[in-house]
Write an enzyme that holds these catalytic residues in place. Structure first.
Site, PDB file in Angstrom:
ATOM      1  N   TYR A  32       0.830  -1.209   0.000  1.00  0.00           N
ATOM      2  CA  TYR A  32       0.000   0.000   0.000  1.00  0.00           C
ATOM      3  C   TYR A  32       0.858   1.250   0.000  1.00  0.00           C
ATOM      4  CZ  TYR A  32       0.822   0.990   5.009  1.00  0.00           C
ATOM      5  OH  TYR A  32       1.390   1.309   6.207  1.00  0.00           O
ATOM      6  N   ARG A 100      -8.370 -20.845  -0.701  1.00  0.00           N
ATOM      7  CA  ARG A 100      -7.236 -20.438   0.131  1.00  0.00           C
ATOM      8  C   ARG A 100      -6.088 -21.400  -0.096  1.00  0.00           C
ATOM      9  NH1 ARG A 100      -5.063 -21.587   5.245  1.00  0.00           N
ATOM     10  NH2 ARG A 100      -4.112 -19.770   6.251  1.00  0.00           N
ATOM     11  N   LYS A 148       6.494  -1.989   2.076  1.00  0.00           N
ATOM     12  CA  LYS A 148       5.287  -1.400   2.675  1.00  0.00           C
ATOM     13  C   LYS A 148       4.096  -2.336   2.472  1.00  0.00           C
ATOM     14  CE  LYS A 148       3.104   3.174   3.089  1.00  0.00           C
ATOM     15  NZ  LYS A 148       3.251   3.360   4.536  1.00  0.00           N
ATOM     16  N   GLU A 180      11.985   2.596  14.383  1.00  0.00           N
ATOM     17  CA  GLU A 180      11.068   3.630  13.886  1.00  0.00           C
ATOM     18  C   GLU A 180       9.790   3.636  14.707  1.00  0.00           C
ATOM     19  OE1 GLU A 180       9.892   2.815   9.790  1.00  0.00           O
ATOM     20  OE2 GLU A 180       9.886   0.666  10.175  1.00  0.00           O
TER      21      GLU A 180
END
Ligand code: PLP
Length: 282
Positions: A32, A100, A148, A180
Site C-alpha cells: 500500500y 485459500r 510497505k 522507527e
C-alpha cells in the site's frame, strides 16, 4: 458518501465488494501507499509511486496500474470527493484465487486495486503544537520492514499499548536501538546539534517524507543507529510521515525532551517541509 476506486471502477464506498478469498484479506498479501493532499494537489506523488513499484517488485505482485494511471485515479478521487487536504490510500493485493492456498495463484490472476480518500486537516494539526509522547517497545515485526505491506498488526498492537500506557505512540527498538515509530520514521537532534536518523536498511520503511526532509535540514546529519538512552537524552526529537509531515516528540519513556514543548529546529523543519510540499505538489 465517498467515491472510491476499485478494480477500474469509481463507485460509492458502500458498494465495494472484494472476494473472501482475496489474498490481501487472508494473508495480508498486499502492499500500500499513503499520499497526502494539500491545496487539492498530490504531495511527492513520484516518490510514492516509485516506492510502490519497489514494494510490488519485492513481493512479485504484478498487473498494478502504471504511473500515469495512478495519477489519473488520484486526481479523479480528489476531484469527485472535493478533497482540499487529506490523504489518498492505495492498496494492491495479489488478487483473489478460487480457494485459500499458500501457493501463489497463476500469474495471470488480476491484482485487486483499491484507492480511497480521507479528508483531514494536515498542516494545521493540534498535535504539532503539543508534540507527541512516545514510549519504546521491542520491534518484533518481520525482517522486511522496508517493504510497505499491509501486515500492520504488530504496529497497531504496540500503538494501542502505548495509548493504554498514557502516551500517544510507540517508538520500536531492536536490542536497545530505535528503529522507527508505528507508522513514522524516528529522528533525534543531539545536544551537539546533530540530526541522527536510522540508516536505510531492511529494519525500517524508507520514508518518502524522510527523504524529502533530510535535504531541508540545516544541521549536520548522521545516518546511524541511536539507542533508547541517546533518544531519551536528546535536545529534540521528531517523527516524519506522509500524513503527519514533521511531528515533534516531547517525551520519550517519560523523559522530557528539551523543555517539553516542540523544539525550535523541529518547528522550523516542519514549516520548511510544508512549504516544500505545497510548492512541489502536483
Ligand atoms: N515507517 C513506517 C513503519 C510507516 O508505516 C510509515 C508510513 O506509513 C513511515 C515510516 C513513514 O513513511 P512515509 O514518510 O513514506 O509516509
Amino acid at each position: 458518501m465517498r467515491t472510491i476506486y476499485l478494480n477500474g471502477n469509481y463507485i460509492p464506498e458502500t458498494e465495494g465488494k472484494i472476494s473472501v478469498f482475496d489474498r490481501g484479506f487472508l494473508f495480508s498479501d498486499a502492499v500500500y501507499e499513503v499520499v497526502s493532499v494539500l491545496d487539492g494537489k498530490l504531495v511527492d506523488f513520484n516518490g510514492h509511486v516509485q516506492r510502490l513499484a519497489r514494494s510490488l517488485s519485492e513481493t512479485g505482485i504484478s498487473g498494478a496500474p502504471d504511473t500515469s494511471s495512478w495519477l489519473e485515479i488520484c486526481r479523479a478521487l480528489v476531484s469527485r470527493n472535493a478533497v482540499e487536504e487529506g490523504m489518498i490510500y492505495w492498496q494492491v493485493t495479489r488478487g483473489a484465487p478460487q480457494d485459500r492456498d499458500f501457493v501463489f495463484p497463476p500469474a495471470d490472476t488480476p491484482p485487486t486495486v483499491l484507492a480511497f480518500t480521507q479528508s483531514r486537516a494536515l498542516a494545521d494539526n493540534p498535535s504539532a503544537q503539543r508534540g507527541l509522547r512516545v514510549v519504546t517497545m521491542p520491534d518484533l515485526r518481520w525482517g522486511r520492514a522496508d517493504i510497505k505491506t499491509t501486515q500492520l498488526l504488530y504496529a497497531s498492537l504496540m500503538k494501542n499499548e502505548a495509548i493504554a500506557r498514557g502516551a500517544d505512540d510507540v517508538w520500536m527498538e531492536r536490542d536497545g536501538w530505535i528503529t522507527e515509530g508505528s507508522a513514522q520514521n524516528a529522528h533525534i537532534i543531539t545536544t551537539e546539534g546533530v540530526l541522527v536518523t536510522h540508516p536505510l536498511n531492511r529494519e525500517i520503511l524508507h520514508g518518502i517524507t524522510r527523504a524529502a526532509v533530510l535535504p531541508l535540514v540545516a544541521q549536520q546529519i548522521e545516518e546511524r543507529r541511536f539507542s533508547v538512552n541517546e533518544a531519551e537524552q536528546a535536545a529534540e526529537a521528531f517523527v516524519s510521515s506522509a500524513s503527519g509531515f514533521v511531528m515533534p516528540v516531547v517525551q520519550i519513556n517519560g523523559h522530557v525532551i528539551g523543555n517539553g514543548t516542540p523544539g525550535s529546529a523541529t518547528v522550523q523543519l516542519r514549516q520548511a517541509y510544508i512549504g516544500w510540499a505545497r510548492h512541489t505538489a502536483i
